[in-house]
Design a protein around this motif. Sequence first.
Motif, PDB file in Angstrom:
ATOM      1  N   SER A   1      12.592  -8.262  12.828  1.00 33.18           N
ATOM      2  CA  SER A   1      11.302  -8.926  12.753  1.00 33.18           C
ATOM      3  C   SER A   1      11.388 -10.367  13.254  1.00 33.18           C
ATOM      4  CB  SER A   1      10.810  -8.894  11.312  1.00 33.18           C
ATOM      5  OG  SER A   1       9.590  -9.560  11.213  1.00 33.18           O
TER       6      SER A   1
ATOM      7  N   ALA B   1       8.508 -13.271  14.408  1.00 37.28           N
ATOM      8  CA  ALA B   1       7.693 -13.280  13.198  1.00 37.28           C
ATOM      9  C   ALA B   1       8.172 -14.397  12.283  1.00 37.28           C
ATOM     10  CB  ALA B   1       7.797 -11.941  12.478  1.00 37.28           C
ATOM     11  N   THR B   2       7.250 -14.952  11.488  1.00 35.32           N
ATOM     12  CA  THR B   2       7.668 -15.963  10.519  1.00 35.32           C
ATOM     13  C   THR B   2       8.192 -15.258   9.267  1.00 35.32           C
ATOM     14  OG1 THR B   2       5.530 -16.026   9.470  1.00 35.32           O
ATOM     15  CG2 THR B   2       5.873 -17.544  11.285  1.00 35.32           C
TER      16      THR B   2
ATOM     17  N   GLU C   1       5.399 -13.437   7.337  1.00 32.51           N
ATOM     18  CA  GLU C   1       4.971 -12.233   8.067  1.00 32.51           C
ATOM     19  C   GLU C   1       6.004 -11.131   7.912  1.00 32.51           C
ATOM     20  OE1 GLU C   1       2.463 -14.396  11.685  1.00 32.51           O
ATOM     21  OE2 GLU C   1       4.591 -13.949  11.915  1.00 32.51           O
ATOM     22  N   THR C   2       7.269 -11.520   8.022  1.00 35.60           N
ATOM     23  CA  THR C   2       8.337 -10.539   7.866  1.00 35.60           C
ATOM     24  C   THR C   2       8.291  -9.905   6.484  1.00 35.60           C
ATOM     25  OG1 THR C   2       9.695 -11.832   9.344  1.00 35.60           O
ATOM     26  CG2 THR C   2      10.831 -10.252   7.961  1.00 35.60           C
TER      27      THR C   2
ATOM     28  N   GLN D   1       4.951  -7.710   6.108  1.00 39.86           N
ATOM     29  CA  GLN D   1       4.751  -6.534   6.945  1.00 39.86           C
ATOM     30  C   GLN D   1       5.975  -5.644   7.077  1.00 39.86           C
ATOM     31  OE1 GLN D   1       2.535  -7.121  10.460  1.00 39.86           O
ATOM     32  NE2 GLN D   1       1.646  -9.024   9.767  1.00 39.86           N
ATOM     33  N   VAL D   2       7.156  -6.182   6.793  1.00 36.28           N
ATOM     34  CA  VAL D   2       8.338  -5.346   6.964  1.00 36.28           C
ATOM     35  C   VAL D   2       9.065  -5.132   5.639  1.00 36.28           C
ATOM     36  CG1 VAL D   2      10.581  -5.159   8.080  1.00 36.28           C
ATOM     37  CG2 VAL D   2       8.626  -6.020   9.348  1.00 36.28           C
TER      38      VAL D   2
ATOM     39  N   PRO E   1       6.771  -3.408   2.621  1.00 33.74           N
ATOM     40  CA  PRO E   1       6.578  -1.969   2.827  1.00 33.74           C
ATOM     41  C   PRO E   1       7.875  -1.181   2.669  1.00 33.74           C
ATOM     42  CG  PRO E   1       5.440  -3.193   4.519  1.00 33.74           C
ATOM     43  CD  PRO E   1       6.235  -4.190   3.744  1.00 33.74           C
ATOM     44  N   ALA E   2       8.990  -1.747   3.150  1.00 34.39           N
ATOM     45  CA  ALA E   2      10.255  -1.025   3.032  1.00 34.39           C
ATOM     46  C   ALA E   2      10.688  -0.937   1.574  1.00 34.39           C
ATOM     47  CB  ALA E   2      11.331  -1.714   3.865  1.00 34.39           C
TER      48      ALA E   2
END
Lengths: 265, 487
Positions: free
Chosen positions: B373, B378-379, B382-383, B386-387, B390-391
């Motif tokens: 990411s 990505a900041t 944001e990481t 969005q990443v 969810p993970a």
Amino acid sequence: MNDMRKIERDVDMNDVKISAKGVQVYYGTTHAIKDVDVLIQDKTVTAFIGPSGCGKSTFLRCLNRMNDTIDICRVTGDIRIDGDDIYDKRVDPVQLRAKVGMVFQKPNPFPKSIYDNVAYGPRIHGMAKNKADLDEIVERALRRGAIWDEVKDRLDAPGTGLSGGQQQRLCIARAVATEPEVLLMDEPCSALDPIATGQVEELIDELRNDYSVVIVTHSMQQAARVSQKTAFFHLGNLVEYGETGQIFTNPQDPRTESYISGKIG
Amino acid sequence: MPLSWIVLTVLAIAAAGYVLGRGRALQSAGGDSRKLHSLPSYYGTNVAMKVIVPSLLILLVWLLVQPIVVSRAVVANVPENVVASGSSMGLFMSDVRRVADGLDAAVAQGSLTRKEAFDIRTEFTNVTQRINEAGVALGSAVTPETLRAAQEFRTLNRIGSIAMSVVVALAALGGIAFGLRESVAGFRARNVVEGGVRLLLIGAASIAILTTVGIVLSLIFNTIEFFRIYPAADFFLSLTWQPSFGGGSSLGIWPLLWGTLYISLIALAVAVPIGLFAAIYLSEYASKPVRAIAKPALEILAGIPTIVYGLFALLTVGPILMVVFGDDGVGWMRSATSVMTAGLVMGIMLIPFVSSLSDDIINSVPQAMRDGSYGLGATKSETIRQVILPAALPGIVGAILLAASRAIGETMIVVLGAGAAARLSLNPFEAMTTITAKIVSQLTGDSDFNSPEALVAFALGMTLFVITLGLNVFALYIVRKYREQYE
């Protein structure tokens, strides 16, 4: 084959994309990169080779300031992309990384759908005006990643469900989607089988038309196959840098020769 | 011979067996330990095991069986007519046991000699008084029949315990002899000891499991008992909770279930965002030294006893809420005990649960995800948004569900913070109560244990158990599914 490349190279010779001068990297007290100078050309594949722990990945990560995410890492020296100092205080590393894409050793798709994986970068950078725009960007990136035909019917399937080679091409498509100018690849084929490796190498050769590609690799055959320029790193020093053909057939430094012939490393 | 002496004797024999077994094995190898199959200490341990295991097992079984056998024998000799009408054999036998205990106590204190105690007669001595003097309270005067039965009881018990000592000692001696006979160079003592260790571990595990089964069974039987005297339809469908110990009470579960869920909901609404944000800060933003201090500090919250949280709710949070929402403020709140008070404090209690588990889960998201990411520009936030989240989501949901089952089972904070009124209301500033708090109030106090008002506690407990079990199973299922993804 080699002659054809030579002609092509002459055309782009003056076009320096990245220039690094006197780069030093420290991990805590360890001196990982010692005074490296290198000029990387545009629309060229440059390979970094060398034994494990020689600093080639570390140097690669300096080029998009990924080392900033490691607390104990300190970088000094002068690295310029298109003449702009990327370690200047005014440069936002986040913006820089959008310009300098990166593909990692292990395929690392996000636990999202294939579409969302590719759309991730364009979304955070606001590159698409609407959904149709985004669809187009995703399709273009997947085509450039040479994976469109395999996944076009299942864009909603999770990216983690693809095979290793497909995952890596998806990651390349994901990096390409943000339209970078430089693509850094850190051993992109080390987790792949020979067939997937062949597909990725073919892809790298195509990407050369638009980007400056820097690839770190342990496989000297791969370096010879895909790159036009090769840099040999040893114990944090840049030992030798030049035309790939010359490095592999007529190395100047004895260390390069013994590494290539398998005596050290 | 008292019990502790029997155990000590067995242990002494085992210790002797260890030394002798070790020595004998060494001797059989001519003093060269390399010729032994196992290390000398294994031979010693083998002999000690052969002494301890059978003799202590016999001791345990004997201690469980003897009282039953003795009671049966005494009961069989008691004539039918001595049991007064309106009484029962059980009551008579408990008198007998108390008289026997009293005589033993008198002998132990020296106020009676052994022979006097044996010859004592109600006709000549005031036995009741003598026994009361020995410190054992008797309900009624001792009758000749009771005394006779008590004497028989004492005699049988004495014979029993002497026989027990002898049998246990014989078992120990037999064990040492058997073990020593085995202690020769070729014997695989190491494997036998290994088997013994395995049995020990299996025993420990099965005790834990059997206890759980026992608890569940006792819950089930008492719940069945409750539904025999109180209609299940009323319990599950009635909307009022009005136990009256005179009979005719209305025991609907809904007000309690609603109180439980409402308080838990408020608690989770407090704990989940705060805990999750704390976890994100600790795992993604905090520097090493900050993390080293902040994480244990947060986990101290988990070590505070819930009664202390209850006091905090009663003495601090309630009055503060009163100032804002009470009659002097908005006017929604009538007393300091309310759903909101208990919910807020319970939420604080749950923060370390959510944060600690979520922190571990966020940390276990592979670094490759973050690199991927960041590499795309990505900041940090944001990481994370969005990443990483969810993970980590399945694991975080698991953590939240575990916190929820903790909230549903919590008692002390509710008793002190939420009041005791069972009511169905949407106003979070009213006093309500939960299933656990009501279980406590139904089972404490002088109520007849066989009334529906007391037995309802088991039906409530069963309901609670089913809810939390369901939540835990669901949480484990989600956590496991998550693990498969990254390993």
